[in-house]
Design a protein around this motif. Structure first.
Motif, PDB file in Angstrom:
ATOM      1  N   GLY A   1       0.803  -1.225   0.000  1.00 43.92           N
ATOM      2  CA  GLY A   1       0.000   0.000   0.000  1.00 43.92           C
ATOM      3  C   GLY A   1       0.828   1.265   0.000  1.00 43.92           C
ATOM      4  N   LEU A   2       2.160   1.134  -0.169  1.00 42.91           N
ATOM      5  CA  LEU A   2       3.052   2.303  -0.159  1.00 42.91           C
ATOM      6  C   LEU A   2       3.270   2.787  -1.589  1.00 42.91           C
ATOM      7  CD1 LEU A   2       5.614   0.861   2.410  1.00 42.91           C
ATOM      8  CD2 LEU A   2       3.764   2.475   2.878  1.00 42.91           C
ATOM      9  N   LEU A   3       2.207   3.286  -2.208  1.00 52.10           N
ATOM     10  CA  LEU A   3       2.263   3.638  -3.625  1.00 52.10           C
ATOM     11  C   LEU A   3       3.078   4.901  -3.879  1.00 52.10           C
ATOM     12  CD1 LEU A   3      -0.158   1.613  -3.498  1.00 52.10           C
ATOM     13  CD2 LEU A   3      -1.174   2.912  -5.346  1.00 52.10           C
ATOM     14  N   GLN A   4       2.767   5.970  -3.140  1.00 52.94           N
ATOM     15  CA  GLN A   4       3.390   7.263  -3.425  1.00 52.94           C
ATOM     16  C   GLN A   4       4.899   7.263  -3.214  1.00 52.94           C
ATOM     17  OE1 GLN A   4       1.993   9.748  -5.084  1.00 52.94           O
ATOM     18  NE2 GLN A   4       0.193   8.409  -5.189  1.00 52.94           N
ATOM     19  N   PRO A   5       5.417   6.694  -2.105  1.00 46.45           N
ATOM     20  CA  PRO A   5       6.873   6.708  -1.935  1.00 46.45           C
ATOM     21  C   PRO A   5       7.619   6.050  -3.089  1.00 46.45           C
ATOM     22  CG  PRO A   5       5.803   6.083   0.113  1.00 46.45           C
ATOM     23  CD  PRO A   5       4.735   6.107  -0.941  1.00 46.45           C
ATOM     24  N   ILE A   6       7.120   4.905  -3.574  1.00 50.18           N
ATOM     25  CA  ILE A   6       7.849   4.207  -4.628  1.00 50.18           C
ATOM     26  C   ILE A   6       7.634   4.885  -5.983  1.00 50.18           C
ATOM     27  CG2 ILE A   6       6.166   2.461  -5.370  1.00 50.18           C
ATOM     28  CD1 ILE A   6       9.876   1.858  -4.463  1.00 50.18           C
ATOM     29  N   LEU A   7       6.477   5.503  -6.185  1.00 50.94           N
ATOM     30  CA  LEU A   7       6.263   6.296  -7.402  1.00 50.94           C
ATOM     31  C   LEU A   7       7.271   7.433  -7.488  1.00 50.94           C
ATOM     32  CD1 LEU A   7       2.418   6.816  -7.966  1.00 50.94           C
ATOM     33  CD2 LEU A   7       4.101   6.195  -9.706  1.00 50.94           C
ATOM     34  N   ILE A   8       7.449   8.125  -6.368  1.00 50.04           N
ATOM     35  CA  ILE A   8       8.379   9.262  -6.332  1.00 50.04           C
ATOM     36  C   ILE A   8       9.805   8.803  -6.620  1.00 50.04           C
ATOM     37  CG2 ILE A   8       9.432  10.984  -4.809  1.00 50.04           C
ATOM     38  CD1 ILE A   8       6.633  11.170  -3.426  1.00 50.04           C
ATOM     39  N   THR A   9      10.221   7.712  -5.980  1.00 52.10           N
ATOM     40  CA  THR A   9      11.602   7.263  -6.152  1.00 52.10           C
ATOM     41  C   THR A   9      11.878   6.824  -7.587  1.00 52.10           C
ATOM     42  OG1 THR A   9      10.989   5.049  -5.382  1.00 52.10           O
ATOM     43  CG2 THR A   9      11.875   6.552  -3.751  1.00 52.10           C
ATOM     44  N   ILE A  10      10.954   6.081  -8.187  1.00 54.21           N
ATOM     45  CA  ILE A  10      11.175   5.625  -9.571  1.00 54.21           C
ATOM     46  C   ILE A  10      11.219   6.818 -10.516  1.00 54.21           C
ATOM     47  CG2 ILE A  10      10.201   4.313 -11.494  1.00 54.21           C
ATOM     48  CD1 ILE A  10       9.163   2.282  -9.477  1.00 54.21           C
ATOM     49  N   ASN A  11      10.301   7.745 -10.354  1.00 52.70           N
ATOM     50  CA  ASN A  11      10.285   8.918 -11.239  1.00 52.70           C
ATOM     51  C   ASN A  11      11.518   9.794 -11.057  1.00 52.70           C
ATOM     52  OD1 ASN A  11       7.891   8.624 -12.790  1.00 52.70           O
ATOM     53  ND2 ASN A  11       6.671   9.094 -10.982  1.00 52.70           N
ATOM     54  N   GLN A  12      12.098   9.802  -9.855  1.00 53.89           N
ATOM     55  CA  GLN A  12      13.333  10.561  -9.628  1.00 53.89           C
ATOM     56  C   GLN A  12      14.502   9.971 -10.410  1.00 53.89           C
ATOM     57  OE1 GLN A  12      13.537  10.346  -5.318  1.00 53.89           O
ATOM     58  NE2 GLN A  12      13.377  12.567  -5.135  1.00 53.89           N
ATOM     59  N   VAL A  13      14.579   8.657 -10.413  1.00 47.63           N
ATOM     60  CA  VAL A  13      15.795   8.019 -10.918  1.00 47.63           C
ATOM     61  C   VAL A  13      15.715   7.633 -12.395  1.00 47.63           C
ATOM     62  CG1 VAL A  13      15.245   5.585 -10.396  1.00 47.63           C
ATOM     63  CG2 VAL A  13      17.597   6.418 -10.144  1.00 47.63           C
ATOM     64  N   ILE A  14      14.519   7.408 -12.904  1.00 45.70           N
ATOM     65  CA  ILE A  14      14.380   6.809 -14.234  1.00 45.70           C
ATOM     66  C   ILE A  14      14.960   7.668 -15.371  1.00 45.70           C
ATOM     67  CG2 ILE A  14      12.080   7.605 -15.018  1.00 45.70           C
ATOM     68  CD1 ILE A  14      11.483   4.529 -15.481  1.00 45.70           C
ATOM     69  N   PRO A  15      14.944   9.012 -15.285  1.00 40.10           N
ATOM     70  CA  PRO A  15      15.550   9.790 -16.374  1.00 40.10           C
ATOM     71  C   PRO A  15      17.059   9.611 -16.493  1.00 40.10           C
ATOM     72  CG  PRO A  15      14.081  11.166 -15.042  1.00 40.10           C
ATOM     73  CD  PRO A  15      14.302   9.906 -14.300  1.00 40.10           C
ATOM     74  N   HIS A  16      17.688   9.075 -15.453  1.00 34.03           N
ATOM     75  CA  HIS A  16      19.148   8.971 -15.435  1.00 34.03           C
ATOM     76  C   HIS A  16      19.643   7.569 -15.773  1.00 34.03           C
ATOM     77  CE1 HIS A  16      19.188  12.906 -13.458  1.00 34.03           C
ATOM     78  NE2 HIS A  16      18.260  12.444 -12.651  1.00 34.03           N
ATOM     79  N   ILE A  17      18.735   6.630 -16.022  1.00 30.53           N
ATOM     80  CA  ILE A  17      19.121   5.225 -16.216  1.00 30.53           C
ATOM     81  C   ILE A  17      19.369   4.960 -17.699  1.00 30.53           C
ATOM     82  CG2 ILE A  17      18.469   2.826 -15.854  1.00 30.53           C
ATOM     83  CD1 ILE A  17      18.974   4.459 -13.297  1.00 30.53           C
ATOM     84  N   LYS A  18      20.486   4.290 -17.995  1.00 33.51           N
ATOM     85  CA  LYS A  18      20.831   3.959 -19.380  1.00 33.51           C
ATOM     86  C   LYS A  18      20.645   2.471 -19.674  1.00 33.51           C
ATOM     87  CE  LYS A  18      22.263   8.155 -20.423  1.00 33.51           C
ATOM     88  NZ  LYS A  18      21.699   8.822 -19.235  1.00 33.51           N
ATOM     89  N   SER A  19      20.772   1.632 -18.674  1.00 28.06           N
ATOM     90  CA  SER A  19      20.679   0.182 -18.873  1.00 28.06           C
ATOM     91  C   SER A  19      19.271  -0.209 -19.330  1.00 28.06           C
ATOM     92  CB  SER A  19      21.022  -0.544 -17.573  1.00 28.06           C
ATOM     93  OG  SER A  19      20.549  -1.865 -17.583  1.00 28.06           O
ATOM     94  N   GLU A  20      19.173  -0.878 -20.480  1.00 31.73           N
ATOM     95  CA  GLU A  20      17.870  -1.315 -20.987  1.00 31.73           C
ATOM     96  C   GLU A  20      17.208  -2.306 -20.041  1.00 31.73           C
ATOM     97  OE1 GLU A  20      19.154  -2.769 -24.753  1.00 31.73           O
ATOM     98  OE2 GLU A  20      18.710  -0.890 -25.805  1.00 31.73           O
ATOM     99  N   HIS A  21      18.020  -3.167 -19.438  1.00 25.04           N
ATOM    100  CA  HIS A  21      17.473  -4.158 -18.505  1.00 25.04           C
ATOM    101  C   HIS A  21      16.841  -3.458 -17.311  1.00 25.04           C
ATOM    102  CE1 HIS A  21      18.210  -8.199 -16.189  1.00 25.04           C
ATOM    103  NE2 HIS A  21      17.014  -7.691 -15.995  1.00 25.04           N
ATOM    104  N   ASN A  22      17.607  -2.544 -16.678  1.00 23.99           N
ATOM    105  CA  ASN A  22      17.079  -1.824 -15.525  1.00 23.99           C
ATOM    106  C   ASN A  22      15.850  -1.002 -15.880  1.00 23.99           C
ATOM    107  OD1 ASN A  22      19.118  -2.885 -13.989  1.00 23.99           O
ATOM    108  ND2 ASN A  22      20.289  -0.997 -13.798  1.00 23.99           N
TER     109      ASN A  22
END
Length: 616
Positions: free
Chosen positions: A324-345
């Motif tokens: 039920g911890l939707l917002q914390p994990i939404l925030i963290t993924i959206n913070q980091v995803i623009p910086h990820i280059k690995s297709e797998h990740n």
């Protein structure tokens, strides 16, 4: 001491220190006196003993601590006095309570309880900080507490007095005990927020350049100087100390390594996720990698799989939203995803982000994310070398493709695009059946049974449901809790109410015991539908309202739409048109917000048919 003898006891002072001490002791033997020696720490060396220049104090303190004297002596010191020959009791001053702050401030400034709570927490209840902040609010902000806090909440060391107080303590430590100083600034990398304190192993990991035998003595050095807070084996920094410490750590050569060590500690501290606290603790490592801009490592924290309380082996991000911890994990993924280059990740992150978006009502965005999952996983698969195939990676990338299709089928159900949902489930079955991903084929078959029950295809729905009932009973309890409630709903749709009730009750019991909030809420809705069918409207009403409360708590917009619709139907059956209309409108509002026109049309069509029957 000469002044004490002359002014307080009317005794003639002596140039001989020993004689003067004797005269003082004779006075203290029969007179009740209170003695205060303030700010004693400048007289102490690294280990808390008196420096050689002031050893005469030792003789004075022996007299004051003698069991025969009638006096009481209080010594204040930021450093612990550790003379072994002295019979003294140490008393560590606790922080002032918020009630004490309120009493002190209420006649001096304009109080705002919410703001006061934040200020009190930020300054750790410190009495000195309370006086300084009070003066600042009165002098610079006309006594308006909220105005002060709006401007200064990001700068705790706002006044020169506060900053100098903290800096003087830290500078003194730097001179007297360099090892303890290094530990202090490294400890400032911890956040002390969601996890407010750190066990001793979290301190040991920051002492990488100190021998194991010295670990406790370095920690004790900080404790003896009141530079680290501790209770029951847990440690934390006062916010003022941390503020200055992190400034210094950023300027040092230890900034990145301290954060890496702390991240590694948090990661290794959680083996399985049994509670919400376990999940939150596991995520702490993410914030350390984010601070030092090691984004791929931050992503791996979200994607690290662990066994959880439901018997599943899932990435941390997936376990988060199940709790039920939707917002914390939404925030963290959206913070980091623009910086990820690995297709797998990226493919894994988009897979989790798709389900999060679905639950929170961004259902069309969820499709976009799952399409990206499929594209990136396919690209990564094509780049795998033929000569030395990583079988685990191969399995996982293929699984992401299949899982994304399964998720999209579930999204289509919530859009009421049932034929498209059926095609997606059939595609999953075709690709996964009798392969290493056969479990996804079984889940898709179960979901296909639900779709066919909605479409009125009773016989195939019954066959698929019975097959699912057989295989789901062989699984670890709770491992397929989400799909268990789908199966229960399928049997309800097919009119097999008794079996539906049995399955939904099992799902509810497990969800409540293991804090699977979404499943708990959806299961309550299913049980409420059964109560409605049995004309137990009060029971149905209670279960609907319980489920809606849970869904609102986690922000599950997609499920709320259907929940309000079913609640509207219950109120209609109870002959309460006002509340029925209100909840109908809420359902339409949510479905419209989700851009689900077929759901809106389903509701409108039902309403028209109901009115038509009433008019006949």
């Amino acid at each position: 001491m000469e002044e004490w003898l002359k002014q307080d006891f009317n005794q003639e002072p002596s140039q001989d220190f020993g004689v003067a001490l004797g005269r003082l002791k004779r006075q203290l033997n029969h007179r009740y006196i209170g003695i205060l020696i303030d700010n004693f720490e400048p007289l102490l060396e690294q280990k808390g003993c008196l420096i050689s220049l002031h050893r005469n104090y030792l003789e004075l303190l022996r007299i004051l601590a003698d069991a025969n004297v009638q006096s009481v002596t209080l010594i204040t010191s930021r450093d612990r006095l550790c003379e072994p020959d002295l019979n003294i009791a140490h008393y560590r001053l606790p922080q002032l309570s918020i009630e004490a702050w309120q009493v002190f401030l209420e006649n001096q400034v304009t109080l705002d309880i919410s703001t006061l709570t934040q200020i009190h927490w930020s300054y750790g209840g410190n009495a000195k900080a309370m006086r300084i902040v009070c003066g600042l609010i009165k002098e610079d902000y006309g006594g308006k507490m909220t105005a002060y806090w709006q401007e200064n909440q990001q700068n705790l060391l706002v006044t020169t007095a506060l900053k100098n107080l903290v800096i003087s303590q830290i500078e003194r430590l730097k001179i007297l005990d360099p090892l303890a100083y290094r530990l202090l600034i490294r400890l400032s990398c911890y956040r002390y927020q969601d996890i407010p304190n750190v066990p001793v192993k979290g301190i040991f990991c920051l002492l990488w350049d100190v021998s194991d035998e010295q670990h406790f003595s370095v920690i004790r050095s900080l404790r003896n100087r009141s530079l680290i807070e501790f209770e029951e084996g847990k440690y934390w920094l006062h916010p003022l100390i941390q503020s200055e410490g992190i400034f210094r750590l950023r300027q040092s050569k230890y900034w990145k390594k301290a954060n890496r060590q702390a991240a590694l500690f948090w990661t290794n501290s959680v083996e399985t996720i049994e509670t919400i606290q376990d999940a939150i603790q596991g995520l702490e490592a993410y914030y350390h990698y984010l601070e030092i801009e090691e984004f791929d490592q931050a992503a791996r924290v979200i994607l690290q799989s662990r066994n959880n309380q439901w018997g599943q082996f899932l990435p941390l991000g997936s376990t988060f939203y199940r709790l039920g911890l939707l917002q914390p994990i939404l925030i963290t993924i959206n913070q980091v995803i623009p910086h990820i280059k690995s297709e797998h990740n990226l493919s894994e992150l988009y897979n989790i982000l798709g389900d999060l978006s679905w639950i929170t009502g961004e259902i069309h965005q969820a499709f976009t994310y799952q399409e990206k999952t499929i594209y990136l996983a396919t690209q990564a698969l094509q780049k795998l070398p033929d000569s030395s195939v990583d079988h685990q990676k191969l399995y996982y990338l293929k699984m992401l493709n299949i899982d994304a299709l399964l998720s999209m089928g579930l999204y289509k159900i919530d859009l009421w695009e049932l034929e498209e949902a059926a095609l997606l489930f059939e595609q999953v079955i075709k690709e996964a059946d009798q392969t290493k991903h056969h479990a996804w084929s079984q889940k898709a078959s179960l979901c296909l049974g639900l779709v066919k029950s909605y479409l009125g295809e009773v016989e195939p729905a019954q066959i698929l449901a019975d097959e699912a009932y057989d295989f789901i009973g062989e699984q670890v309890p709770g491992r397929l809790a989400y799909f268990l409630q789908i199966l229960g709903q399928t049997y309800v749709n097919l009119g097999k109410v008794e079996r539906g009730h049995q399955i939904l009750s099992e799902a509810l019991e497990y969800a409540q015991k293991n804090h699977y909030i979404q499943v708990e809420a959806k299961t309550l809705k299913g049980l409420a539908e059964i109560a409605h069918l049995q004309n137990c409207f009060e029971v149905a009403l209670e279960q609907h309202l319980q489920g809606i409360c849970l869904l609102e708590e986690i922000g599950a917009t997609c499920d709320l739409a259907e929940a309000y619709w079913q609640l509207s139907l219950t109120y209609q059956a109870m002959n309460n048109p006002g509340k029925s209309k209100h909840n109908y409108q809420l359902a339409v509002q949510y479905f419209t917000q989700m851009q689900a026109p077929k759901q809106v049309e389903k509701l409108s069509s039902f309403l028209r048919n109901s009115r038509g029957k009433m008019n006949k």
